[in-house]
Motif scaffolding. Structure first.
Motif, PDB file in Angstrom:
ATOM      1  N   PHE A  10       3.859   3.794  -9.383  1.00 24.64           N
ATOM      2  CA  PHE A  10       2.922   2.707  -9.186  1.00 24.64           C
ATOM      3  C   PHE A  10       2.689   2.548  -7.691  1.00 24.64           C
ATOM      4  O   PHE A  10       3.499   3.003  -6.871  1.00 24.64           O
ATOM      5  CB  PHE A  10       3.437   1.393  -9.787  1.00 24.64           C
ATOM      6  CG  PHE A  10       4.686   0.863  -9.128  1.00 24.64           C
ATOM      7  CD1 PHE A  10       4.618   0.015  -8.028  1.00 24.64           C
ATOM      8  CD2 PHE A  10       5.941   1.209  -9.623  1.00 24.64           C
ATOM      9  CE1 PHE A  10       5.758  -0.477  -7.428  1.00 24.64           C
ATOM     10  CE2 PHE A  10       7.100   0.727  -9.024  1.00 24.64           C
ATOM     11  CZ  PHE A  10       7.013  -0.125  -7.920  1.00 24.64           C
ATOM     12  N   LYS A  11       1.589   1.899  -7.340  1.00 28.27           N
ATOM     13  CA  LYS A  11       1.264   1.690  -5.937  1.00 28.27           C
ATOM     14  C   LYS A  11       1.140   0.198  -5.671  1.00 28.27           C
ATOM     15  O   LYS A  11       0.463  -0.510  -6.412  1.00 28.27           O
ATOM     16  CB  LYS A  11      -0.034   2.402  -5.571  1.00 28.27           C
ATOM     17  CG  LYS A  11      -0.303   2.437  -4.072  1.00 28.27           C
ATOM     18  CD  LYS A  11      -1.447   3.383  -3.747  1.00 28.27           C
ATOM     19  CE  LYS A  11      -1.566   3.584  -2.247  1.00 28.27           C
ATOM     20  NZ  LYS A  11      -2.603   4.572  -1.907  1.00 28.27           N
ATOM     21  N   THR A  12       1.799  -0.274  -4.644  1.00 24.10           N
ATOM     22  CA  THR A  12       1.731  -1.683  -4.288  1.00 24.10           C
ATOM     23  C   THR A  12       0.377  -2.011  -3.663  1.00 24.10           C
ATOM     24  O   THR A  12      -0.325  -1.138  -3.148  1.00 24.10           O
ATOM     25  CB  THR A  12       2.853  -2.050  -3.310  1.00 24.10           C
ATOM     26  OG1 THR A  12       2.819  -1.130  -2.211  1.00 24.10           O
ATOM     27  CG2 THR A  12       4.208  -1.970  -3.985  1.00 24.10           C
ATOM     28  N   ALA A  13       0.026  -3.280  -3.729  1.00 21.06           N
ATOM     29  CA  ALA A  13      -1.278  -3.716  -3.225  1.00 21.06           C
ATOM     30  C   ALA A  13      -1.310  -3.658  -1.704  1.00 21.06           C
ATOM     31  O   ALA A  13      -0.304  -3.897  -1.041  1.00 21.06           O
ATOM     32  CB  ALA A  13      -1.556  -5.138  -3.688  1.00 21.06           C
ATOM     33  N   PRO A  14      -2.477  -3.352  -1.141  1.00 21.58           N
ATOM     34  CA  PRO A  14      -2.607  -3.432   0.319  1.00 21.58           C
ATOM     35  C   PRO A  14      -2.537  -4.879   0.764  1.00 21.58           C
ATOM     36  O   PRO A  14      -2.988  -5.788   0.061  1.00 21.58           O
ATOM     37  CB  PRO A  14      -3.984  -2.828   0.581  1.00 21.58           C
ATOM     38  CG  PRO A  14      -4.737  -3.019  -0.697  1.00 21.58           C
ATOM     39  CD  PRO A  14      -3.721  -2.922  -1.791  1.00 21.58           C
ATOM     40  N   ALA A  15      -1.966  -5.121   1.921  1.00 24.07           N
ATOM     41  CA  ALA A  15      -1.721  -6.490   2.365  1.00 24.07           C
ATOM     42  C   ALA A  15      -2.727  -6.985   3.391  1.00 24.07           C
ATOM     43  O   ALA A  15      -2.927  -8.184   3.526  1.00 24.07           O
ATOM     44  CB  ALA A  15      -0.308  -6.591   2.951  1.00 24.07           C
ATOM     45  N   LYS A  16      -3.374  -6.080   4.101  1.00 30.62           N
ATOM     46  CA  LYS A  16      -4.296  -6.518   5.165  1.00 30.62           C
ATOM     47  C   LYS A  16      -5.476  -5.573   5.235  1.00 30.62           C
ATOM     48  O   LYS A  16      -5.440  -4.441   4.741  1.00 30.62           O
ATOM     49  CB  LYS A  16      -3.576  -6.596   6.501  1.00 30.62           C
ATOM     50  CG  LYS A  16      -2.847  -5.338   6.923  1.00 30.62           C
ATOM     51  CD  LYS A  16      -2.047  -5.562   8.198  1.00 30.62           C
ATOM     52  CE  LYS A  16      -1.329  -4.291   8.646  1.00 30.62           C
ATOM     53  NZ  LYS A  16      -0.341  -3.830   7.661  1.00 30.62           N
ATOM     54  N   GLU A  17      -6.532  -6.059   5.846  1.00 31.14           N
ATOM     55  CA  GLU A  17      -7.795  -5.334   5.851  1.00 31.14           C
ATOM     56  C   GLU A  17      -7.697  -3.991   6.550  1.00 31.14           C
ATOM     57  O   GLU A  17      -8.477  -3.075   6.270  1.00 31.14           O
ATOM     58  CB  GLU A  17      -8.872  -6.198   6.511  1.00 31.14           C
ATOM     59  CG  GLU A  17     -10.277  -5.690   6.296  1.00 31.14           C
ATOM     60  CD  GLU A  17     -11.323  -6.706   6.709  1.00 31.14           C
ATOM     61  OE1 GLU A  17     -12.507  -6.325   6.774  1.00 31.14           O
ATOM     62  OE2 GLU A  17     -10.952  -7.869   6.970  1.00 31.14           O
ATOM     63  N   THR A  18      -6.745  -3.838   7.426  1.00 31.86           N
ATOM     64  CA  THR A  18      -6.600  -2.561   8.124  1.00 31.86           C
ATOM     65  C   THR A  18      -5.961  -1.489   7.253  1.00 31.86           C
ATOM     66  O   THR A  18      -5.983  -0.310   7.604  1.00 31.86           O
ATOM     67  CB  THR A  18      -5.760  -2.747   9.400  1.00 31.86           C
ATOM     68  OG1 THR A  18      -4.506  -3.359   9.049  1.00 31.86           O
ATOM     69  CG2 THR A  18      -6.491  -3.630  10.402  1.00 31.86           C
ATOM     70  N   ASP A  19      -5.379  -1.875   6.101  1.00 37.27           N
ATOM     71  CA  ASP A  19      -4.814  -0.877   5.191  1.00 37.27           C
ATOM     72  C   ASP A  19      -5.926  -0.011   4.627  1.00 37.27           C
ATOM     73  O   ASP A  19      -7.034  -0.491   4.335  1.00 37.27           O
ATOM     74  CB  ASP A  19      -4.053  -1.558   4.058  1.00 37.27           C
ATOM     75  CG  ASP A  19      -2.766  -2.214   4.538  1.00 37.27           C
ATOM     76  OD1 ASP A  19      -2.283  -1.820   5.612  1.00 37.27           O
ATOM     77  OD2 ASP A  19      -2.246  -3.101   3.835  1.00 37.27           O
ATOM     78  N   ASP A  44       0.821  -1.216   0.000  1.00 36.79           N
ATOM     79  CA  ASP A  44       0.000   0.000   0.000  1.00 36.79           C
ATOM     80  C   ASP A  44       0.854   1.267   0.000  1.00 36.79           C
ATOM     81  O   ASP A  44       0.594   2.217   0.728  1.00 36.79           O
ATOM     82  CB  ASP A  44      -0.930  -0.017   1.220  1.00 36.79           C
ATOM     83  CG  ASP A  44      -2.146   0.885   1.025  1.00 36.79           C
ATOM     84  OD1 ASP A  44      -2.507   1.136  -0.140  1.00 36.79           O
ATOM     85  OD2 ASP A  44      -2.722   1.335   2.027  1.00 36.79           O
ATOM     86  N   THR A  45       1.899   1.248  -0.831  1.00 36.50           N
ATOM     87  CA  THR A  45       2.862   2.353  -0.873  1.00 36.50           C
ATOM     88  C   THR A  45       3.106   2.766  -2.320  1.00 36.50           C
ATOM     89  O   THR A  45       3.208   1.918  -3.207  1.00 36.50           O
ATOM     90  CB  THR A  45       4.200   1.927  -0.233  1.00 36.50           C
ATOM     91  OG1 THR A  45       3.948   1.499   1.105  1.00 36.50           O
ATOM     92  CG2 THR A  45       5.204   3.064  -0.231  1.00 36.50           C
ATOM     93  N   THR A  46       3.205   4.056  -2.555  1.00 36.11           N
ATOM     94  CA  THR A  46       3.471   4.573  -3.898  1.00 36.11           C
ATOM     95  C   THR A  46       4.976   4.702  -4.115  1.00 36.11           C
ATOM     96  O   THR A  46       5.686   5.257  -3.266  1.00 36.11           O
ATOM     97  CB  THR A  46       2.804   5.939  -4.102  1.00 36.11           C
ATOM     98  OG1 THR A  46       1.387   5.786  -3.954  1.00 36.11           O
ATOM     99  CG2 THR A  46       3.103   6.481  -5.498  1.00 36.11           C
ATOM    100  N   TYR A  47       5.447   4.197  -5.247  1.00 35.60           N
ATOM    101  CA  TYR A  47       6.859   4.284  -5.622  1.00 35.60           C
ATOM    102  C   TYR A  47       6.960   4.994  -6.969  1.00 35.60           C
ATOM    103  O   TYR A  47       6.091   4.844  -7.841  1.00 35.60           O
ATOM    104  CB  TYR A  47       7.488   2.890  -5.723  1.00 35.60           C
ATOM    105  CG  TYR A  47       7.637   2.201  -4.394  1.00 35.60           C
ATOM    106  CD1 TYR A  47       8.803   2.336  -3.646  1.00 35.60           C
ATOM    107  CD2 TYR A  47       6.604   1.426  -3.866  1.00 35.60           C
ATOM    108  CE1 TYR A  47       8.946   1.709  -2.411  1.00 35.60           C
ATOM    109  CE2 TYR A  47       6.733   0.801  -2.635  1.00 35.60           C
ATOM    110  CZ  TYR A  47       7.902   0.946  -1.910  1.00 35.60           C
ATOM    111  OH  TYR A  47       8.035   0.335  -0.697  1.00 35.60           O
TER     112      TYR A  47
END
Length: 486
Positions: free
Chosen positions: A124-133, A13-16
């Motif tokens: 690009f933005k990575t996928a969120p990994a957990k529901e709290t993201d 959930d991070t933009t690079y």
């Protein structure tokens, strides 16, 4: 082929941000201030670019003339390019537009569009990994099929580009570039993607279609461009065989060419980009190759069963399966494809057993959506099958019958478009079909053998999907409660 770069250590959930470097990487490492600039292209004009390329081609022509006149074409090619025997195209002189951009072979025409800045800073933005993201829900996926690089293909990507907000990834369900045995069209397809600036920001995941087999005349290799121009999340390096068929085989013409519209089954292609799976937020995407062996005991079948059985639906509540050919088909085309029979006989039981939520297809250049269905019977726990083959290529598929099949929810073969699937939470998802423009053939639907029938177009389709896995769990709890009560 394309370059593939693997980057590790990315956070979810991070933009690079990134810059595709044109030239020497060492040059930029020593001079980081040059990133985002064009230090060695600033003085290059379109005229100079065209002139330099023409000089290069003239040099090749001079080398050809120096060869002995008695040598045939094959011998000349071997001397000039000893490692590869390239395709030969009937072409006179290079043609360039006013931006210094070489014109593409039909159908894609980039005339008037400037070349994309090779030093553009992209992200690009990575996928969120957990529901709290923060971006876990809602999670939206774009779905396109049979796109190619035609006029309506451009409409599809243009609309997606202008309405990109919310889309985190796109699945292309097969029949990608329609190269027609012309390798240059794979190049122009990537030019086409770059011109509409969608997939430098969000990931594009692909599935194998029949036109991606792309067997060249007088050669045996298959799926070469599909395997080498993309890099999907592979399970193992590709085991890519060759096609040894003869004109006596189904799908092979008398001159030995492969019939891309009705290819033989199965073809020798395992792992690599052939079939794979990945998790993106709350969804597990499972990509299947309809043209590789799907029978029980095959490598793909054993992998697929293990893959579907291993999904933890508490952590990953949605399972989306992509396969190019549709198991359910209301249209009067492709009813005799062996790949469809194999998928129905071998894979549908797995889809039903493991509560696949949505099966995404292409192949038919049209749109259809089934009800929740299993083995031709509607049931609230069966998968929903959605065909999105109207992404750009020749939207024209008559209905098999005027009355729709009992398992069918909606259908249309008069409008180009694409789909959006938005997962709202663990139990519900919103599906939308977005029609864009009428087919150049007709603005109504037809029925095979009934030319006088003009059925209305479908102007939209939207549905709230209830997660079938949760429906089945609810049914199971009710049965247990009823048993305990008795």
């Amino acid at each position: 082929y394309q370059h593939h770069i693997t980057i590790g250590g990315l956070e979810p959930d991070t933009t690079y941000y990134y810059v595709p470097v044109l030239g020497s990487r060492d040059h930029y490492q020593d001079n980081p201030e040059l990133l985002g600039k064009k230090p060695f292209l600033e003085t290059a004009s379109a005229t100079h670019h065209a002139k330099e390329s023409t000089l290069a081609e003239n040099k090749i022509a001079e080398q050809q003339e120096e060869l002995q006149e008695g040598q045939n074409d094959d011998e000349r090619r071997k001397l000039l390019l000893p490692e590869v025997a390239p395709q030969v195209y009937e072409e006179t002189e290079p043609k360039w537009d006013e931006h210094g951009r070489r014109l593409a072979p039909p159908p894609y025409n980039p005339t008037g569009r400037p070349c994309i800045d090779p030093h553009k800073v992209r992200s690009f933005k990575t996928a969120p990994a957990k529901e709290t993201d923060a971006n876990y829900y809602p999670m939206t996926f774009g779905v396109i099929g049979d796109i190619g690089q035609f006029e309506h293909s451009q409409e599809t990507l243009e609309h997606m580009r202008d309405h990109l907000k919310g889309i985190q990834a796109v699945v292309l369900v097969g029949d990608i570039a329609y190269p027609g045995q012309d390798g240059r069209k794979w190049d122009t397809f990537f030019d086409f993607l770059d011109d509409y600036s969608v997939f430098d920001t969000i990931p594009l995941q692909i599935a194998a279609g029949n036109h991606d087999i792309d067997k060249q005349p007088d050669r045996k290799e298959i799926f070469l461009a599909y395997e080498h121009r993309f890099r999907m999340p592979r399970l193992a390096p590709p085991d890519l065989g060759v096609f040894e068929g003869t004109p006596d085989d189904r799908g092979v013409f008398e001159d030995g060419r492969l019939n891309m519209d009705a290819p033989p089954y199965p073809l020798p292609y395992e792992w690599g980009n052939s079939y794979y799976a990945f998790t993106y937020g709350p969804a597990r995407h499972v990509i299947v190759n309809a043209y590789s062996d799907m029978s029980p005991g095959s490598i793909q079948y054993d992998w697929l069963e293990q893959e579907l059985a291993s999904v933890d639906r508490q952590r990953t509540p949605w399972v989306l399966l992509t396969i190019h050919v549709p198991i359910y088909n209301t249209f009067a085309l492709h009813h005799h494809d062996p790949q469809i029979f194999a998928a129905r006989d071998y894979l549908e039981p797995l889809m039903v057993k493991y509560n696949v939520n949505v099966v995404l297809n292409g192949h038919i250049h049209a749109y259809q959506r089934t009800d929740y269905v299993a083995f031709n019977e509607t049931t609230p726990t069966g998968p929903m099958h959605i065909t999105v083959g109207a992404g750009g290529r020749n939207c024209d598929a008559p209905f098999q019958n005027e009355e729709p099949e009992p398992w069918l929810a909606t259908r249309d073969a008069s409008m180009y478009g694409y789909g959006r699937l938005t997962i709202l939470n663990e139990t519900h998802a919103d599906w939308r079909w977005i029609p864009l423009s009428s087919s150049e053939k007709h603005d109504y639907n037809q029925v095979k053998g009934h030319d006088e029938l003009h059925l209305p177009s479908l102007d939209h389709d939207r549905l709230m999907i209830e997660n079938q896995y949760h429906v089945r769990m609810r049914q199971r709890r009710r049965r247990l409660q009823k048993t305990d009560h008795n």
